[in-house]
Design a protein around this motif. Sequence first.
Motif, PDB file in Angstrom:
ATOM      1  N   PHE A  17       0.815  -1.213   0.000  1.00 16.18           N
ATOM      2  CA  PHE A  17       0.000   0.000   0.000  1.00 16.18           C
ATOM      3  C   PHE A  17       0.846   1.259   0.000  1.00 16.18           C
ATOM      4  O   PHE A  17       2.006   1.250   0.393  1.00 16.18           O
ATOM      5  CB  PHE A  17      -0.902   0.009   1.237  1.00 16.18           C
ATOM      6  CG  PHE A  17      -1.902  -1.100   1.262  1.00 16.18           C
ATOM      7  CD1 PHE A  17      -3.162  -0.945   0.722  1.00 16.18           C
ATOM      8  CD2 PHE A  17      -1.561  -2.328   1.820  1.00 16.18           C
ATOM      9  CE1 PHE A  17      -4.075  -1.983   0.743  1.00 16.18           C
ATOM     10  CE2 PHE A  17      -2.469  -3.369   1.840  1.00 16.18           C
ATOM     11  CZ  PHE A  17      -3.723  -3.197   1.306  1.00 16.18           C
ATOM     12  N   ARG A  18       0.221   2.351  -0.425  1.00 17.78           N
ATOM     13  CA  ARG A  18       0.805   3.686  -0.339  1.00 17.78           C
ATOM     14  C   ARG A  18      -0.153   4.556   0.472  1.00 17.78           C
ATOM     15  O   ARG A  18      -1.356   4.579   0.213  1.00 17.78           O
ATOM     16  CB  ARG A  18       1.011   4.314  -1.721  1.00 17.78           C
ATOM     17  CG  ARG A  18       1.990   3.565  -2.594  1.00 17.78           C
ATOM     18  CD  ARG A  18       3.398   3.626  -2.008  1.00 17.78           C
ATOM     19  NE  ARG A  18       4.314   2.799  -2.765  1.00 17.78           N
ATOM     20  CZ  ARG A  18       4.691   1.568  -2.422  1.00 17.78           C
ATOM     21  NH1 ARG A  18       4.207   0.996  -1.342  1.00 17.78           N
ATOM     22  NH2 ARG A  18       5.546   0.905  -3.152  1.00 17.78           N
ATOM     23  N   TYR A  19       0.414   5.282   1.418  1.00 14.96           N
ATOM     24  CA  TYR A  19      -0.362   6.159   2.286  1.00 14.96           C
ATOM     25  C   TYR A  19      -0.746   7.413   1.518  1.00 14.96           C
ATOM     26  O   TYR A  19       0.075   8.004   0.819  1.00 14.96           O
ATOM     27  CB  TYR A  19       0.479   6.522   3.511  1.00 14.96           C
ATOM     28  CG  TYR A  19      -0.202   7.414   4.502  1.00 14.96           C
ATOM     29  CD1 TYR A  19      -1.237   6.942   5.282  1.00 14.96           C
ATOM     30  CD2 TYR A  19       0.200   8.727   4.668  1.00 14.96           C
ATOM     31  CE1 TYR A  19      -1.858   7.756   6.222  1.00 14.96           C
ATOM     32  CE2 TYR A  19      -0.410   9.552   5.599  1.00 14.96           C
ATOM     33  CZ  TYR A  19      -1.437   9.059   6.369  1.00 14.96           C
ATOM     34  OH  TYR A  19      -2.056   9.858   7.297  1.00 14.96           O
ATOM     35  N   GLY A  20      -2.010   7.815   1.643  1.00 11.38           N
ATOM     36  CA  GLY A  20      -2.496   8.982   0.916  1.00 11.38           C
ATOM     37  C   GLY A  20      -2.853  10.164   1.790  1.00 11.38           C
ATOM     38  O   GLY A  20      -3.397  11.143   1.312  1.00 11.38           O
ATOM     39  N   GLY A  21      -2.556  10.085   3.080  1.00 14.59           N
ATOM     40  CA  GLY A  21      -2.817  11.213   3.964  1.00 14.59           C
ATOM     41  C   GLY A  21      -4.181  11.163   4.621  1.00 14.59           C
ATOM     42  O   GLY A  21      -4.891  10.161   4.591  1.00 14.59           O
ATOM     43  N   GLU A  55      -7.917   7.904   7.344  1.00 11.25           N
ATOM     44  CA  GLU A  55      -6.814   7.973   6.396  1.00 11.25           C
ATOM     45  C   GLU A  55      -7.223   7.438   5.024  1.00 11.25           C
ATOM     46  O   GLU A  55      -8.137   6.648   4.912  1.00 11.25           O
ATOM     47  CB  GLU A  55      -5.635   7.119   6.889  1.00 11.25           C
ATOM     48  CG  GLU A  55      -5.114   7.521   8.227  1.00 11.25           C
ATOM     49  CD  GLU A  55      -4.036   6.597   8.749  1.00 11.25           C
ATOM     50  OE1 GLU A  55      -3.182   7.085   9.504  1.00 11.25           O
ATOM     51  OE2 GLU A  55      -4.033   5.385   8.419  1.00 11.25           O
ATOM     52  N   ARG A  56      -6.482   7.888   3.988  1.00 13.43           N
ATOM     53  CA  ARG A  56      -6.650   7.387   2.624  1.00 13.43           C
ATOM     54  C   ARG A  56      -5.487   6.452   2.328  1.00 13.43           C
ATOM     55  O   ARG A  56      -4.341   6.742   2.672  1.00 13.43           O
ATOM     56  CB  ARG A  56      -6.628   8.536   1.616  1.00 13.43           C
ATOM     57  CG  ARG A  56      -7.806   9.458   1.725  1.00 13.43           C
ATOM     58  CD  ARG A  56      -7.673  10.655   0.788  1.00 13.43           C
ATOM     59  NE  ARG A  56      -7.173  10.339  -0.538  1.00 13.43           N
ATOM     60  CZ  ARG A  56      -7.926   9.990  -1.578  1.00 13.43           C
ATOM     61  NH1 ARG A  56      -9.223   9.933  -1.438  1.00 13.43           N
ATOM     62  NH2 ARG A  56      -7.389   9.723  -2.747  1.00 13.43           N
ATOM     63  N   TRP A  57      -5.788   5.340   1.663  1.00 11.37           N
ATOM     64  CA  TRP A  57      -4.757   4.376   1.275  1.00 11.37           C
ATOM     65  C   TRP A  57      -5.001   3.929  -0.164  1.00 11.37           C
ATOM     66  O   TRP A  57      -6.134   3.868  -0.617  1.00 11.37           O
ATOM     67  CB  TRP A  57      -4.791   3.154   2.193  1.00 11.37           C
ATOM     68  CG  TRP A  57      -4.261   3.431   3.561  1.00 11.37           C
ATOM     69  CD1 TRP A  57      -4.953   3.946   4.624  1.00 11.37           C
ATOM     70  CD2 TRP A  57      -2.928   3.229   4.024  1.00 11.37           C
ATOM     71  NE1 TRP A  57      -4.128   4.072   5.706  1.00 11.37           N
ATOM     72  CE2 TRP A  57      -2.880   3.634   5.374  1.00 11.37           C
ATOM     73  CE3 TRP A  57      -1.769   2.740   3.431  1.00 11.37           C
ATOM     74  CZ2 TRP A  57      -1.725   3.566   6.128  1.00 11.37           C
ATOM     75  CZ3 TRP A  57      -0.619   2.670   4.191  1.00 11.37           C
ATOM     76  CH2 TRP A  57      -0.613   3.082   5.523  1.00 11.37           C
TER      77      TRP A  57
END
Length: 90
Positions: A17-21, A55-57
């Motif tokens: 995954f990538r963290y999107g804030g 959070e967005r992922w």
Amino acid sequence: MLLIPCPWCGPRDEAEFRYGGQAHVPYPQDPGALTDEEWAYYLFFRDNPKGPFAERWNHAAGCRRWFNLTRDTATNEIRPGTAAGDGGTR
């Protein structure tokens, strides 16, 4: 390592995954009317709570879809989320 529950693929290792804030940050209605200071606030200032945080992922190594979830920043406990744009986290 965190085990992140993708709404489409199920639980996967956080490396996929990538963290999107922070989730649920609305885009300015009239971006052209914002001052430099207002733009800076929109782009760089986010909440930093101790406890539950929306959070967005992005499942970058899987389905590549965006979704929201709630993670407790003190314990890393994760509550399953929803697709981004589906009205938030549950």
